[in-house]
Design a protein around this motif. Structure first.
Motif, mmCIF file in Angstrom:
data_model
loop_
_atom_site.group_PDB
_atom_site.id
_atom_site.type_symbol
_atom_site.label_atom_id
_atom_site.label_comp_id
_atom_site.label_asym_id
_atom_site.label_seq_id
_atom_site.Cartn_x
_atom_site.Cartn_y
_atom_site.Cartn_z
ATOM 1 N N GLN A 75 0.828 -1.211 0.000
ATOM 2 C CA GLN A 75 0.000 0.000 0.000
ATOM 3 C C GLN A 75 0.859 1.255 0.000
ATOM 4 O O GLN A 75 0.558 2.249 -0.704
ATOM 5 C CB GLN A 75 -0.912 -0.017 1.233
ATOM 6 C CG GLN A 75 -1.894 1.149 1.278
ATOM 7 C CD GLN A 75 -2.852 1.140 0.099
ATOM 8 O OE1 GLN A 75 -3.290 0.070 -0.356
ATOM 9 N NE2 GLN A 75 -3.192 2.339 -0.411
ATOM 10 N N GLU A 76 1.951 1.218 0.752
ATOM 11 C CA GLU A 76 2.853 2.366 0.782
ATOM 12 C C GLU A 76 3.472 2.618 -0.584
ATOM 13 O O GLU A 76 3.559 3.757 -1.056
ATOM 14 C CB GLU A 76 3.940 2.134 1.834
ATOM 15 C CG GLU A 76 4.956 3.259 1.912
ATOM 16 C CD GLU A 76 6.086 2.941 2.883
ATOM 17 O OE1 GLU A 76 7.072 3.699 2.930
ATOM 18 O OE2 GLU A 76 5.993 1.897 3.599
ATOM 19 N N VAL A 77 3.940 1.545 -1.242
ATOM 20 C CA VAL A 77 4.561 1.679 -2.554
ATOM 21 C C VAL A 77 3.556 2.191 -3.571
ATOM 22 O O VAL A 77 3.853 3.082 -4.402
ATOM 23 C CB VAL A 77 5.173 0.343 -2.997
ATOM 24 C CG1 VAL A 77 5.645 0.414 -4.453
ATOM 25 C CG2 VAL A 77 6.330 -0.021 -2.083
ATOM 26 N N ARG A 78 2.354 1.639 -3.541
ATOM 27 C CA ARG A 78 1.341 2.078 -4.501
ATOM 28 C C ARG A 78 1.013 3.570 -4.308
ATOM 29 O O ARG A 78 0.849 4.331 -5.282
ATOM 30 C CB ARG A 78 0.087 1.227 -4.338
ATOM 31 C CG ARG A 78 0.237 -0.171 -4.907
ATOM 32 C CD ARG A 78 -1.010 -1.004 -4.606
ATOM 33 N NE ARG A 78 -0.882 -2.343 -5.195
ATOM 34 C CZ ARG A 78 -1.753 -3.336 -5.017
ATOM 35 N NH1 ARG A 78 -2.810 -3.126 -4.210
ATOM 36 N NH2 ARG A 78 -1.572 -4.481 -5.598
ATOM 37 N N THR A 79 0.920 3.986 -3.048
ATOM 38 C CA THR A 79 0.622 5.397 -2.773
ATOM 39 C C THR A 79 1.749 6.298 -3.271
ATOM 40 O O THR A 79 1.514 7.371 -3.878
ATOM 41 C CB THR A 79 0.404 5.609 -1.268
ATOM 42 O OG1 THR A 79 -0.679 4.777 -0.836
ATOM 43 C CG2 THR A 79 0.070 7.058 -0.950
ATOM 44 N N ARG A 80 2.978 5.881 -3.046
ATOM 45 C CA ARG A 80 4.127 6.697 -3.459
ATOM 46 C C ARG A 80 4.222 6.788 -4.975
ATOM 47 O O ARG A 80 4.501 7.850 -5.531
ATOM 48 C CB ARG A 80 5.397 6.099 -2.870
ATOM 49 C CG ARG A 80 6.643 6.920 -3.172
ATOM 50 C CD ARG A 80 7.822 6.330 -2.425
ATOM 51 N NE ARG A 80 9.046 7.077 -2.703
ATOM 52 C CZ ARG A 80 10.236 6.780 -2.224
ATOM 53 N NH1 ARG A 80 10.357 5.733 -1.379
ATOM 54 N NH2 ARG A 80 11.300 7.511 -2.528
ATOM 55 N N THR A 84 3.702 10.388 -7.685
ATOM 56 C CA THR A 84 4.888 10.914 -8.349
ATOM 57 C C THR A 84 4.516 11.667 -9.621
ATOM 58 O O THR A 84 3.496 11.353 -10.263
ATOM 59 C CB THR A 84 5.870 9.781 -8.676
ATOM 60 O OG1 THR A 84 7.068 10.367 -9.211
ATOM 61 C CG2 THR A 84 5.272 8.841 -9.697
ATOM 62 N N ALA A 85 5.365 12.645 -9.965
ATOM 63 C CA ALA A 85 5.162 13.418 -11.201
ATOM 64 C C ALA A 85 6.241 13.117 -12.225
ATOM 65 O O ALA A 85 6.379 13.817 -13.242
ATOM 66 C CB ALA A 85 5.160 14.918 -10.891
ATOM 67 N N VAL A 181 2.248 -3.409 -8.770
ATOM 68 C CA VAL A 181 2.139 -1.968 -8.476
ATOM 69 C C VAL A 181 2.148 -1.211 -9.806
ATOM 70 O O VAL A 181 2.776 -1.655 -10.783
ATOM 71 C CB VAL A 181 3.284 -1.505 -7.555
ATOM 72 C CG1 VAL A 181 3.190 -2.134 -6.197
ATOM 73 C CG2 VAL A 181 4.639 -1.783 -8.176
ATOM 74 N N ASP A 182 1.492 -0.062 -9.829
ATOM 75 C CA ASP A 182 1.371 0.714 -11.076
ATOM 76 C C ASP A 182 2.089 2.051 -10.939
ATOM 77 O O ASP A 182 1.922 2.780 -9.947
ATOM 78 C CB ASP A 182 -0.098 0.985 -11.392
ATOM 79 C CG ASP A 182 -0.849 -0.300 -11.713
ATOM 80 O OD1 ASP A 182 -0.230 -1.197 -12.326
ATOM 81 O OD2 ASP A 182 -2.038 -0.428 -11.331
ATOM 82 N N LEU A 183 2.908 2.324 -11.950
ATOM 83 C CA LEU A 183 3.520 3.651 -12.109
ATOM 84 C C LEU A 183 2.766 4.341 -13.241
ATOM 85 O O LEU A 183 2.847 3.881 -14.402
ATOM 86 C CB LEU A 183 5.008 3.517 -12.429
ATOM 87 C CG LEU A 183 5.785 4.830 -12.589
ATOM 88 C CD1 LEU A 183 5.739 5.655 -11.308
ATOM 89 C CD2 LEU A 183 7.239 4.526 -12.969
ATOM 90 N N PRO A 184 2.006 5.376 -12.965
ATOM 91 C CA PRO A 184 1.114 5.942 -13.986
ATOM 92 C C PRO A 184 1.812 6.307 -15.296
ATOM 93 O O PRO A 184 1.253 6.098 -16.368
ATOM 94 C CB PRO A 184 0.546 7.187 -13.306
ATOM 95 C CG PRO A 184 0.624 6.879 -11.834
ATOM 96 C CD PRO A 184 1.865 6.069 -11.666
#
Length: 566
Positions: A75-80, A84-85, A181-184
């Protein structure tokens, strides 16, 4: 097989036999062994149950902890990543590297974290793990990847952690947890966390070792407790058995210790001692009565000698002058003489029996050839055999059958046997066989007359017993002959055996040791003696012959008629 292997096998066989003998001969060993065996079974079942229960409990508890901890990390990784931009490739790679390193430094209990690109993702990863000591392919299987990509949520799989990564030099059990996990700006990535179960494995090993040591201690206590309890029970019983054995050997003063107390074993000891006291009293009373009876028989026999001598002198005078008497008086004189002979024989036998009972009988031993004694007996019995039309045959070895014997007593034994055989042969032959071996000599007297039943065989050596009390005996027997013969045989250290079957005759075997003190293991001759078809005598037309042929002829019976002549 080499000699060393043979000796080892023999030692094992002897050891096994010793253990089996110990098991069979000791109730205490059987009880202790059974108790320990049952204890081993119970402890083994309980230990296996506890071991599996503790293992499953530790594993389930650790898995719950891993799932909770890893869920928070994901959950922490997904939130971070969602916040991110970063849009440039370098920024994205740096972000992912920082995420992996921060996870490793964040105080988690995981051994390592891994990132992998999802299929069809173009962003390359600079550092796929946090420690660079373990490749992701060593712990993440294709099956785990497929399950992680299919669910996206936590997927667990047990794996072994390689020894070169653990630092302890041995493999450790571990668990890999996978999630996506997803990085947008870059897409989906696979995040894997490796957790070690070495601490739980060490705890389980400690518990198992503790259970093993406790089991050994419990089994030792069971064995010691059972041994102590059974010893308190078996020892008095063993003392009672030993006392009973000595009592049976004639030691009437033996008593069982430990009769004080109120428990069952003390009651047993008191009862046994009371029984022994009563038995000793009864035996002493019987011995006194037996001694009185022996003295009475001996005294009466001696006292009757004087009147018998007087009656014998008067009877002989009357018998000598019977020709001048009337026929009825002449017959009475003959009957008187016959009964006086029998009365004198009975007194002689009673005196002999009284000497045996009093332990006063002694042997006048000399080394003599048993064949000469047999020949003398056959010569003596030949007239009776001729009157009874009984064929006497004697089979003796060519070599001397010497033994240390009392010729008078052995001759009396054989004379009794041969006379009895002639009396009961009913016209059939009587066979006398002499045999020998290195330790003993034997004589078998076999007839083919009426025979003996099993019940008669059990009483044939009893005093004053006859197989047929109503049977007329021309030789005027006293009923003590076989009893005296048996005592004579025992006095020599030998034995007198009997065999018989109704309608097939009877056989008596006298076995004597060659030297005093020699124990007779196996007699040289079977007690059945020579056999004939159907127990019937087949006439041969020959006179009785003593073998070897050069020996004396025991009787002068004329040639037997052939079947054509009869």
């Amino acid at each position: 097989m080499p000699p060393a292997d043979v000796r080892a096998t023999d030692a094992l066989v002897r050891g096994a036999r010793s253990l089996v003998h110990r098991w069979r001969s000791s109730m205490q060993v059987r009880v202790v062994t059974s108790a320990v065996a049952l204890g081993v079974l119970a402890v083994a079942v309980l230990g296996v149950y506890l071991s599996f229960s503790i293992r499953d409990g530790l594993f389930d508890q650790r898995l719950d902890q891993v799932e909770r901890e890893n869920a928070a990390v994901i959950q922490e990784v997904r939130t971070r990543l969602a916040a991110t931009a970063a849009t440039q490739t370098g920024e994205q790679q740096a972000l992912l590297r920082d995420v992996i390193l921060s996870l490793s430094a964040g105080g988690s209990s995981a051994q390592d974290y891994f990132l992998r690109q999802a299929p069809e993702q173009q962003l390359p990863l600079v550092d796929s793990s946090s420690r660079q000591g373990l490749a992701v392919s060593e712990v993440v299987t294709p099956e785990l990847r497929a399950a992680t990509l299919a669910t996206g949520d936590q997927v667990l799989q047990s794996v072994p952690i390689p020894a070169d990564f653990t630092g302890s030099g041995a493999e450790e059990p571990g668990v890999v947890v996978g999630a996506t996990v997803d990085l947008p700006s870059a897409g989906t990535f696979e995040l894997y966390a490796l957790y070690s179960l070495a601490s739980e494995q060490e705890t389980l090993g400690f518990v198992q070792r503790t259970l093993a040591l406790g089991s050994v201690a419990i089994l030792a206590m069971i064995g010691l407790l059972t041994w102590t309890v059974t010893r308190q029970t078996v020892a008095p019983v063993r003392r009672a058995a030993t006392a009973a054995a000595r009592l049976g050997e004639g030691h009437l003063d033996v008593r069982v210790p430990g009769s004080r107390g109120q428990d069952e074993l003390a009651t047993l000891a008191r009862t046994f001692n009371e029984m022994a006291d009563n038995l000793e009293e009864q035996i002493a009373r019987m011995e006194e009565l037996s001694a009185a009876q022996r003295r009475f028989v001996s005294d009466v026999s001696h006292e009757l000698r004087t009147p018998l001598t007087t009656i014998r002198m008067a009877g002989e005078i009357i018998h000598t002058a019977r020709a001048d008497l009337e026929p009825s008086a002449r017959r009475s004189a003959e009957l008187l003489q016959t009964q006086l002979d029998r009365f004198e024989e009975l007194l002689t036998d009673l005196l002999e029996i009284s000497r045996f009972d009093a332990g006063a009988a002694v042997l006048d031993v000399e080394q003599q050839d048993l064949r000469s004694v047999v020949t003398a007996v056959v010569d003596t019995c030949a007239p009776l055999a001729e009157r009874k039309s009984v064929f006497l045959s004697v089979d003796m070895p060519d070599t001397r059958t010497t033994a240390d014997i009392d010729p008078r007593r052995v001759e009396r034994i054989l004379r009794n046997l041969v006379v009895n055989a002639i009396e009961h042969a009913e016209g059939n032959p009587v066979e006398i066989t002499v045999g020998q071996d290195a330790r003993a000599v034997a004589v078998v007297v076999r007839d083919h007359g009426v025979g003996l039943t099993t019940e008669q065989l059990s009483r044939v050596f009893d005093r004053f017993w006859r197989a047929d009390p109503a049977r007329a005996r021309t030789t005027g027997g006293t009923g003590l002959g076989l009893s005296i013969s048996q005592e004579d045989a025992r006095l020599h250290g030998g034995r007198l055996d009997a065999w018989g079957r109704p309608g097939h005759g009877a056989s008596f075997r006298l076995t004597l040791p060659r030297r005093a003190g020699i124990e007779i293991d196996r007699p040289p001759l079977p007690v059945e003696g020579p056999s004939r078809s159907g127990g019937q005598h087949v006439p041969t037309g020959q006179v009785p012959v003593v073998n070897p042929p050069t020996g004396p002829t025991p009787t002068a019976i004329p040639d037997l008629p052939s079947e054509e002549e009869s």
